[in-house]
Write a protein that holds these residues in place. Structure first.
Motif, PDB file in Angstrom:
ATOM      1  N   ALA A 272     -21.982 -33.066  49.971  1.00  0.00           N
ATOM      2  CA  ALA A 272     -20.682 -33.384  49.376  1.00  0.00           C
ATOM      3  C   ALA A 272     -20.115 -34.637  50.030  1.00  0.00           C
ATOM      4  CB  ALA A 272     -19.730 -32.212  49.579  1.00  0.00           C
ATOM      5  N   PRO A 273     -19.553 -35.532  49.221  1.00  0.00           N
ATOM      6  CA  PRO A 273     -18.982 -36.742  49.819  1.00  0.00           C
ATOM      7  C   PRO A 273     -17.759 -36.385  50.663  1.00  0.00           C
ATOM      8  CG  PRO A 273     -18.452 -36.606  47.490  1.00  0.00           C
ATOM      9  CD  PRO A 273     -19.401 -35.474  47.783  1.00  0.00           C
ATOM     10  N   ASN A 274     -17.547 -37.173  51.677  1.00  0.00           N
ATOM     11  CA  ASN A 274     -16.401 -36.987  52.547  1.00  0.00           C
ATOM     12  C   ASN A 274     -15.148 -37.430  51.796  1.00  0.00           C
ATOM     13  OD1 ASN A 274     -14.466 -36.938  54.525  1.00  0.00           O
ATOM     14  ND2 ASN A 274     -15.628 -38.170  55.986  1.00  0.00           N
ATOM     15  N   PRO A 275     -14.191 -36.540  51.561  1.00  0.00           N
ATOM     16  CA  PRO A 275     -13.001 -36.933  50.798  1.00  0.00           C
ATOM     17  C   PRO A 275     -12.170 -37.999  51.494  1.00  0.00           C
ATOM     18  CG  PRO A 275     -12.726 -34.744  51.713  1.00  0.00           C
ATOM     19  CD  PRO A 275     -14.140 -35.151  51.980  1.00  0.00           C
ATOM     20  N   TRP A 276     -12.325 -38.144  52.795  1.00  0.00           N
ATOM     21  CA  TRP A 276     -11.549 -39.156  53.517  1.00  0.00           C
ATOM     22  C   TRP A 276     -12.070 -40.558  53.267  1.00  0.00           C
ATOM     23  CZ3 TRP A 276      -6.947 -38.058  55.175  1.00  0.00           C
ATOM     24  CH2 TRP A 276      -6.634 -36.726  55.450  1.00  0.00           C
ATOM     25  N   GLU A 277     -13.317 -40.704  52.802  1.00  0.00           N
ATOM     26  CA  GLU A 277     -13.863 -42.034  52.524  1.00  0.00           C
ATOM     27  C   GLU A 277     -13.053 -42.761  51.458  1.00  0.00           C
ATOM     28  OE1 GLU A 277     -17.953 -41.552  51.484  1.00  0.00           O
ATOM     29  OE2 GLU A 277     -18.525 -40.943  53.495  1.00  0.00           O
ATOM     30  N   VAL A 278     -12.387 -42.006  50.605  1.00  0.00           N
ATOM     31  CA  VAL A 278     -11.603 -42.597  49.521  1.00  0.00           C
ATOM     32  C   VAL A 278     -10.387 -43.336  50.062  1.00  0.00           C
ATOM     33  CG1 VAL A 278     -10.258 -42.048  47.461  1.00  0.00           C
ATOM     34  CG2 VAL A 278     -12.352 -40.805  47.931  1.00  0.00           C
ATOM     35  N   VAL A 279      -9.780 -42.837  51.130  1.00  0.00           N
ATOM     36  CA  VAL A 279      -8.525 -43.404  51.599  1.00  0.00           C
ATOM     37  C   VAL A 279      -8.626 -44.193  52.898  1.00  0.00           C
ATOM     38  CG1 VAL A 279      -7.036 -41.768  50.406  1.00  0.00           C
ATOM     39  CG2 VAL A 279      -7.889 -41.204  52.669  1.00  0.00           C
ATOM     40  N   VAL A 280      -9.668 -44.003  53.684  1.00  0.00           N
ATOM     41  CA  VAL A 280      -9.780 -44.737  54.946  1.00  0.00           C
ATOM     42  C   VAL A 280      -9.985 -46.216  54.644  1.00  0.00           C
ATOM     43  CG1 VAL A 280     -11.171 -45.050  57.032  1.00  0.00           C
ATOM     44  CG2 VAL A 280     -10.583 -42.766  56.272  1.00  0.00           C
ATOM     45  N   ALA A 281      -9.273 -47.052  55.387  1.00  0.00           N
ATOM     46  CA  ALA A 281      -9.288 -48.516  55.256  1.00  0.00           C
ATOM     47  C   ALA A 281      -8.609 -48.969  53.960  1.00  0.00           C
ATOM     48  CB  ALA A 281     -10.706 -49.074  55.360  1.00  0.00           C
ATOM     49  N   ARG A 282      -7.681 -48.165  53.462  1.00  0.00           N
ATOM     50  CA  ARG A 282      -6.900 -48.528  52.283  1.00  0.00           C
ATOM     51  C   ARG A 282      -5.426 -48.344  52.585  1.00  0.00           C
ATOM     52  NH1 ARG A 282      -8.979 -45.811  46.851  1.00  0.00           N
ATOM     53  NH2 ARG A 282      -7.134 -46.902  46.108  1.00  0.00           N
ATOM     54  N   ARG A 283      -4.621 -49.055  51.848  1.00  0.00           N
ATOM     55  CA  ARG A 283      -3.173 -48.862  51.951  1.00  0.00           C
ATOM     56  C   ARG A 283      -2.831 -47.534  51.296  1.00  0.00           C
ATOM     57  NH1 ARG A 283       1.113 -51.093  48.570  1.00  0.00           N
ATOM     58  NH2 ARG A 283       3.039 -50.466  49.575  1.00  0.00           N
ATOM     59  N   CYS A 284      -2.059 -46.728  52.010  1.00  0.00           N
ATOM     60  CA  CYS A 284      -1.718 -45.391  51.537  1.00  0.00           C
ATOM     61  C   CYS A 284      -0.247 -45.105  51.810  1.00  0.00           C
ATOM     62  CB  CYS A 284      -2.536 -44.337  52.280  1.00  0.00           C
ATOM     63  SG  CYS A 284      -4.287 -44.460  52.022  1.00  0.00           S
ATOM     64  N   VAL A 285       0.279 -44.179  51.051  1.00  0.00           N
ATOM     65  CA  VAL A 285       1.582 -43.608  51.356  1.00  0.00           C
ATOM     66  C   VAL A 285       1.315 -42.151  51.711  1.00  0.00           C
ATOM     67  CG1 VAL A 285       3.873 -43.040  50.497  1.00  0.00           C
ATOM     68  CG2 VAL A 285       2.775 -45.170  49.780  1.00  0.00           C
ATOM     69  N   VAL A 286       1.607 -41.822  52.959  1.00  0.00           N
ATOM     70  CA  VAL A 286       1.419 -40.453  53.443  1.00  0.00           C
ATOM     71  C   VAL A 286       2.762 -39.749  53.301  1.00  0.00           C
ATOM     72  CG1 VAL A 286       0.774 -39.010  55.403  1.00  0.00           C
ATOM     73  CG2 VAL A 286      -0.367 -41.215  55.051  1.00  0.00           C
ATOM     74  N   ASN A 287       2.848 -38.829  52.371  1.00  0.00           N
ATOM     75  CA  ASN A 287       4.079 -38.082  52.126  1.00  0.00           C
ATOM     76  C   ASN A 287       4.094 -36.851  53.019  1.00  0.00           C
ATOM     77  OD1 ASN A 287       5.406 -39.369  49.564  1.00  0.00           O
ATOM     78  ND2 ASN A 287       3.196 -39.370  49.230  1.00  0.00           N
ATOM     79  N   LEU A 288       5.175 -36.716  53.782  1.00  0.00           N
ATOM     80  CA  LEU A 288       5.278 -35.633  54.748  1.00  0.00           C
ATOM     81  C   LEU A 288       6.048 -34.459  54.166  1.00  0.00           C
ATOM     82  CD1 LEU A 288       6.151 -37.869  57.816  1.00  0.00           C
ATOM     83  CD2 LEU A 288       3.897 -37.051  57.112  1.00  0.00           C
ATOM     84  N   LYS A 289       5.851 -33.296  54.743  1.00  0.00           N
ATOM     85  CA  LYS A 289       6.524 -32.086  54.270  1.00  0.00           C
ATOM     86  C   LYS A 289       8.034 -32.145  54.493  1.00  0.00           C
ATOM     87  CE  LYS A 289       2.448 -29.235  54.919  1.00  0.00           C
ATOM     88  NZ  LYS A 289       1.789 -28.192  55.712  1.00  0.00           N
ATOM     89  N   THR A 290       8.489 -33.051  55.371  1.00  0.00           N
ATOM     90  CA  THR A 290       9.922 -33.193  55.653  1.00  0.00           C
ATOM     91  C   THR A 290      10.649 -33.982  54.569  1.00  0.00           C
ATOM     92  OG1 THR A 290       9.544 -35.221  56.911  1.00  0.00           O
ATOM     93  CG2 THR A 290       9.532 -33.135  58.137  1.00  0.00           C
ATOM     94  N   GLY A 291       9.886 -34.601  53.650  1.00  0.00           N
ATOM     95  CA  GLY A 291      10.500 -35.431  52.620  1.00  0.00           C
ATOM     96  C   GLY A 291      10.392 -36.915  52.944  1.00  0.00           C
ATOM     97  N   ARG A 292      10.042 -37.240  54.160  1.00  0.00           N
ATOM     98  CA  ARG A 292       9.819 -38.638  54.548  1.00  0.00           C
ATOM     99  C   ARG A 292       8.417 -39.053  54.093  1.00  0.00           C
ATOM    100  NH1 ARG A 292      11.660 -38.342  60.856  1.00  0.00           N
ATOM    101  NH2 ARG A 292      13.905 -38.165  60.491  1.00  0.00           N
ATOM    102  N   ALA A 293       8.181 -40.356  54.179  1.00  0.00           N
ATOM    103  CA  ALA A 293       6.852 -40.875  53.857  1.00  0.00           C
ATOM    104  C   ALA A 293       6.557 -42.044  54.788  1.00  0.00           C
ATOM    105  CB  ALA A 293       6.772 -41.322  52.412  1.00  0.00           C
ATOM    106  N   VAL A 294       5.288 -42.280  55.036  1.00  0.00           N
ATOM    107  CA  VAL A 294       4.853 -43.409  55.850  1.00  0.00           C
ATOM    108  C   VAL A 294       3.892 -44.226  55.001  1.00  0.00           C
ATOM    109  CG1 VAL A 294       3.736 -44.140  57.983  1.00  0.00           C
ATOM    110  CG2 VAL A 294       5.111 -42.059  57.966  1.00  0.00           C
ATOM    111  N   ASP A 295       4.234 -45.506  54.831  1.00  0.00           N
ATOM    112  CA  ASP A 295       3.413 -46.443  54.058  1.00  0.00           C
ATOM    113  C   ASP A 295       2.657 -47.303  55.051  1.00  0.00           C
ATOM    114  OD1 ASP A 295       2.332 -48.352  52.401  1.00  0.00           O
ATOM    115  OD2 ASP A 295       4.225 -48.976  51.506  1.00  0.00           O
ATOM    116  N   GLY A 296       1.339 -47.414  54.900  1.00  0.00           N
ATOM    117  CA  GLY A 296       0.546 -48.237  55.806  1.00  0.00           C
ATOM    118  C   GLY A 296      -0.921 -48.181  55.451  1.00  0.00           C
TER     119      GLY A 296
END
Length: 102
Positions: free
Chosen positions: A34-58
């Motif tokens: 099975a492909p590693n699902p993290w390969e899709v997002v590693v080394a890409r710009r992402c918005v990580v949405n947190l359970k607190t309602g905040r988000a981190v873009d990077g």
């Protein structure tokens, strides 16, 4: 003579059935890992949405166990201006609601 022909035909049919059975018994090819699902997002710009309602873009540069490392990160909060984060942002994956790959 007819009995000989009948036996010969019966043996031929049995041999054909045996050959077909042998062909169908070839082992199935091993499934691809099975492909590693993290390969899709590693080394890409992402918005990580947190359970607190905040988000981190990077840029998600790596995942090390339960930790996500983002470079050039910006903290996004509702009602506030985006705030740049110095260095690398480190986020525990248990606090992540979902990740948007941009």
């Amino acid at each position: 003579m007819e009995i000989f022909v009948s036996v010969l035909v019966a043996l031929s049919v049995l041999y054909c059935v045996y050959c077909m059975w042998k062909i169908q018994r070839k082992p199935a090819p091993a499934p691809e890992p099975a492909p590693n699902p993290w390969e899709v997002v590693v080394a890409r710009r992402c918005v990580v949405n947190l359970k607190t309602g905040r988000a981190v873009d990077g840029v998600l540069i790596r995942k090390d166990g339960p930790l996500l490392f983002l470079r050039n990160a910006v903290l996004l909060e509702e009602g506030n201006e985006p705030a740049a984060i110095d260095g690398e942002a480190v986020i525990q994956s248990e606090h992540v609601d979902f990740i948007q790959a941009l």
